[in-house]
Design a protein around this motif. Structure first.
Motif, PDB file in Angstrom:
ATOM      1  N   MET A 208       0.840  -1.193   0.000  1.00  0.00           N
ATOM      2  CA  MET A 208       0.000   0.000   0.000  1.00  0.00           C
ATOM      3  C   MET A 208       0.875   1.243   0.000  1.00  0.00           C
ATOM      4  SD  MET A 208      -2.934  -0.990   2.808  1.00  0.00           S
ATOM      5  CE  MET A 208      -3.888  -2.502   2.718  1.00  0.00           C
ATOM      6  N   THR A 209       0.274   2.388  -0.255  1.00  0.00           N
ATOM      7  CA  THR A 209       1.019   3.651  -0.271  1.00  0.00           C
ATOM      8  C   THR A 209       0.516   4.587   0.828  1.00  0.00           C
ATOM      9  OG1 THR A 209      -0.522   4.809  -1.746  1.00  0.00           O
ATOM     10  CG2 THR A 209       1.197   3.449  -2.783  1.00  0.00           C
ATOM     11  N   PRO A 210       1.336   5.557   1.249  1.00  0.00           N
ATOM     12  CA  PRO A 210       0.883   6.525   2.257  1.00  0.00           C
ATOM     13  C   PRO A 210      -0.375   7.271   1.833  1.00  0.00           C
ATOM     14  CG  PRO A 210       3.261   6.669   1.987  1.00  0.00           C
ATOM     15  CD  PRO A 210       2.769   5.748   0.908  1.00  0.00           C
ATOM     16  N   ALA A 211      -0.519   7.501   0.531  1.00  0.00           N
ATOM     17  CA  ALA A 211      -1.677   8.245   0.032  1.00  0.00           C
ATOM     18  C   ALA A 211      -2.988   7.502   0.272  1.00  0.00           C
ATOM     19  CB  ALA A 211      -1.514   8.532  -1.458  1.00  0.00           C
ATOM     20  N   GLN A 212      -2.923   6.194   0.497  1.00  0.00           N
ATOM     21  CA  GLN A 212      -4.128   5.387   0.719  1.00  0.00           C
ATOM     22  C   GLN A 212      -4.484   5.269   2.195  1.00  0.00           C
ATOM     23  OE1 GLN A 212      -2.435   1.955  -1.382  1.00  0.00           O
ATOM     24  NE2 GLN A 212      -4.070   2.103  -2.909  1.00  0.00           N
ATOM     25  N   ALA A 213      -3.743   5.977   3.059  1.00  0.00           N
ATOM     26  CA  ALA A 213      -3.883   5.787   4.503  1.00  0.00           C
ATOM     27  C   ALA A 213      -4.469   6.998   5.215  1.00  0.00           C
ATOM     28  CB  ALA A 213      -2.527   5.448   5.114  1.00  0.00           C
ATOM     29  N   ILE A 214      -5.186   6.687   6.298  1.00  0.00           N
ATOM     30  CA  ILE A 214      -5.693   7.684   7.235  1.00  0.00           C
ATOM     31  C   ILE A 214      -5.008   7.436   8.572  1.00  0.00           C
ATOM     32  CG2 ILE A 214      -7.761   8.508   8.470  1.00  0.00           C
ATOM     33  CD1 ILE A 214      -9.428   7.369   6.149  1.00  0.00           C
ATOM     34  N   GLY A 230      -1.735  10.024   3.847  1.00  0.00           N
ATOM     35  CA  GLY A 230      -2.624  10.803   2.984  1.00  0.00           C
ATOM     36  C   GLY A 230      -3.573  11.718   3.719  1.00  0.00           C
ATOM     37  N   LEU A 231      -4.116  11.254   4.846  1.00  0.00           N
ATOM     38  CA  LEU A 231      -5.108  12.029   5.578  1.00  0.00           C
ATOM     39  C   LEU A 231      -4.819  11.949   7.076  1.00  0.00           C
ATOM     40  CD1 LEU A 231      -7.673  13.694   5.737  1.00  0.00           C
ATOM     41  CD2 LEU A 231      -9.019  11.616   5.445  1.00  0.00           C
ATOM     42  N   GLY A 232      -4.152  12.966   7.590  1.00  0.00           N
ATOM     43  CA  GLY A 232      -3.826  13.024   9.009  1.00  0.00           C
ATOM     44  C   GLY A 232      -4.911  13.763   9.771  1.00  0.00           C
ATOM     45  N   VAL A 233      -5.438  13.124  10.818  1.00  0.00           N
ATOM     46  CA  VAL A 233      -6.554  13.686  11.575  1.00  0.00           C
ATOM     47  C   VAL A 233      -6.144  13.874  13.036  1.00  0.00           C
ATOM     48  CG1 VAL A 233      -8.983  13.443  12.206  1.00  0.00           C
ATOM     49  CG2 VAL A 233      -8.141  12.437  10.060  1.00  0.00           C
ATOM     50  N   ALA A 234      -6.234  15.092  13.523  1.00  0.00           N
ATOM     51  CA  ALA A 234      -5.937  15.379  14.927  1.00  0.00           C
ATOM     52  C   ALA A 234      -7.212  15.273  15.758  1.00  0.00           C
ATOM     53  CB  ALA A 234      -5.351  16.781  15.072  1.00  0.00           C
ATOM     54  N   MET A 235      -7.076  14.720  16.943  1.00  0.00           N
ATOM     55  CA  MET A 235      -8.204  14.654  17.864  1.00  0.00           C
ATOM     56  C   MET A 235      -8.485  16.043  18.435  1.00  0.00           C
ATOM     57  SD  MET A 235      -8.828  11.469  17.556  1.00  0.00           S
ATOM     58  CE  MET A 235     -10.073  11.151  18.833  1.00  0.00           C
ATOM     59  N   ASP A 240      -2.684  22.698  19.946  1.00  0.00           N
ATOM     60  CA  ASP A 240      -2.874  23.482  18.712  1.00  0.00           C
ATOM     61  C   ASP A 240      -1.800  23.197  17.674  1.00  0.00           C
ATOM     62  OD1 ASP A 240      -5.176  24.624  19.682  1.00  0.00           O
ATOM     63  OD2 ASP A 240      -4.194  26.467  20.384  1.00  0.00           O
ATOM     64  N   ASP A 241      -0.549  22.967  18.116  1.00  0.00           N
ATOM     65  CA  ASP A 241       0.544  22.691  17.178  1.00  0.00           C
ATOM     66  C   ASP A 241       0.281  21.417  16.374  1.00  0.00           C
ATOM     67  OD1 ASP A 241       1.851  24.911  18.061  1.00  0.00           O
ATOM     68  OD2 ASP A 241       3.237  23.844  19.372  1.00  0.00           O
ATOM     69  N   VAL A 242      -0.355  20.449  17.000  1.00  0.00           N
ATOM     70  CA  VAL A 242      -0.687  19.202  16.308  1.00  0.00           C
ATOM     71  C   VAL A 242      -1.859  19.426  15.363  1.00  0.00           C
ATOM     72  CG1 VAL A 242      -1.430  16.808  16.616  1.00  0.00           C
ATOM     73  CG2 VAL A 242       0.204  17.821  18.221  1.00  0.00           C
ATOM     74  N   LYS A 243      -2.841  20.178  15.823  1.00  0.00           N
ATOM     75  CA  LYS A 243      -4.004  20.464  14.976  1.00  0.00           C
ATOM     76  C   LYS A 243      -3.601  21.233  13.710  1.00  0.00           C
ATOM     77  CE  LYS A 243      -7.367  20.615  18.769  1.00  0.00           C
ATOM     78  NZ  LYS A 243      -8.233  21.478  19.594  1.00  0.00           N
ATOM     79  N   LYS A 244      -2.601  22.105  13.837  1.00  0.00           N
ATOM     80  CA  LYS A 244      -2.189  22.922  12.695  1.00  0.00           C
ATOM     81  C   LYS A 244      -1.597  22.086  11.567  1.00  0.00           C
ATOM     82  CE  LYS A 244      -1.325  27.157  15.319  1.00  0.00           C
ATOM     83  NZ  LYS A 244      -0.288  28.008  15.955  1.00  0.00           N
ATOM     84  N   ILE A 245      -0.883  21.023  11.914  1.00  0.00           N
ATOM     85  CA  ILE A 245      -0.236  20.209  10.876  1.00  0.00           C
ATOM     86  C   ILE A 245      -1.189  19.184  10.277  1.00  0.00           C
ATOM     87  CG2 ILE A 245       0.702  18.317  12.280  1.00  0.00           C
ATOM     88  CD1 ILE A 245       3.307  18.616  10.699  1.00  0.00           C
ATOM     89  N   ALA A 246      -2.269  18.887  10.980  1.00  0.00           N
ATOM     90  CA  ALA A 246      -3.212  17.866  10.511  1.00  0.00           C
ATOM     91  C   ALA A 246      -4.058  18.378   9.355  1.00  0.00           C
ATOM     92  CB  ALA A 246      -4.115  17.434  11.665  1.00  0.00           C
TER      93      ALA A 246
END
Length: 269
Positions: A208-214, A230-235, A240-246
């Protein structure tokens, strides 16, 4: 997007603030399994502690343990195993014991074993209650001499000095990856160890590739993972620093964040 795999941190993400699995998260994982979409735990925890969570979810999945230092497939076969060398292990333990003899509890993780100097220590007991895994009392020098080397060293300390300890160790040991996973926990692994690298190993194994991952995460040690796939989701409970990069932010770990996001993108019904 045709998502093929979901990765998730454990503490603060899969588990709520009481260190429990939400019923909605279990439902989401089981619905993914019915669609042959793996839900892979990516954590600083040891495999034994991660397997207990998978058992509660009633699924059998690969695991990325020790922040990426140990990667296991669905059958618990080792795909990747990165340990701190003998010289660095001895040097950093000596340094911690010299500078903070009364302020840091050292935890020594090798393969699926957790070693401590004093199994009756209050901080150790607290961690045992959280992970439902029992620590083993051992002499670290004896372990090193027997070539039982760590995938990870964990420092339990006090919130008011954890950032100082992190900074001092980072400066003295640039060859190691030293990062706080909470206000009172500092994780130490080899420099090349990261959640992103562990994910890369497993994705390659699964073709698989990173683009296919959440991926879902809530803290600073999740940044590389959230940025890599591909899709990084912050809780919602993430800094805030983590939310900004997600790429996206979901509800917090007490309010069905994983379930709601997977429904939002129609990956589950």
């Amino acid at each position: 997007m045709d998502w093929k795999i979901v990765f998730s941190d454990i503490d603060g993400t899969v588990l709520n603030s009481k260190h429990e699995l939400l019923a909605s998260t279990i439902e989401a994982v089981q619905k993914l399994a019915l669609k042959n979409i793996p839900f892979v735990l990516v954590s600083a925890r040891m495999p034994k502690a991660m397997k207990l969570i998978l058992d509660e979810m009633n699924v059998k999945m690969p695991m990325i343990s020790y922040g990426g230092a140990l990667v296991l497939d669905e059958q618990n076969q080792i795909l990747y195993d990165d340990k701190i060398n003998k010289l660095d292990t001895k040097a950093i333990i000596d340094e911690i014991e010299l500078l903070w003899p009364d302020d840091v509890v050292i935890n020594y993780y090798s393969d699926d074993n957790w070693f401590v100097k004093d199994e009756d220590n209050k901080a150790v007991k607290r961690e045992e209650n959280i992970t439902n895994v029992k620590a083993c009392q051992a002499d670290f020098k004896e372990l090193i001499n027997k070539d039982i080397l760590p995938n990870k060293i964990l420092c339990m300390t006090k919130a008011n000095i954890s950032s100082k300890i992190e900074a001092v160790l980072q400066e003295k040991f640039p060859q190691l990856n030293i990062v706080r996973s909470s206000d009172i926990l500092i994780e130490i692994m080899n420099k090349d160890v990261s959640k992103a690298n562990g994910i890369e190993v497993l994705l390659h194994h699964l073709n698989m590739t990173p683009a296919q991952a959440i991926a879902f995460g809530d803290n600073y040690n999740d940044l590389d993972m959230l940025d890599f796939i591909g899709l990084g989701v912050a809780m919602g409970n993430a800094p805030d620093d983590v939310k900004k990069i997600a790429f996206a932010v979901t509800e917090d770990n007490n309010r069905d964040g994983i379930y709601k996001f997977l429904r939002k993108i129609k990956l589950i019904d």
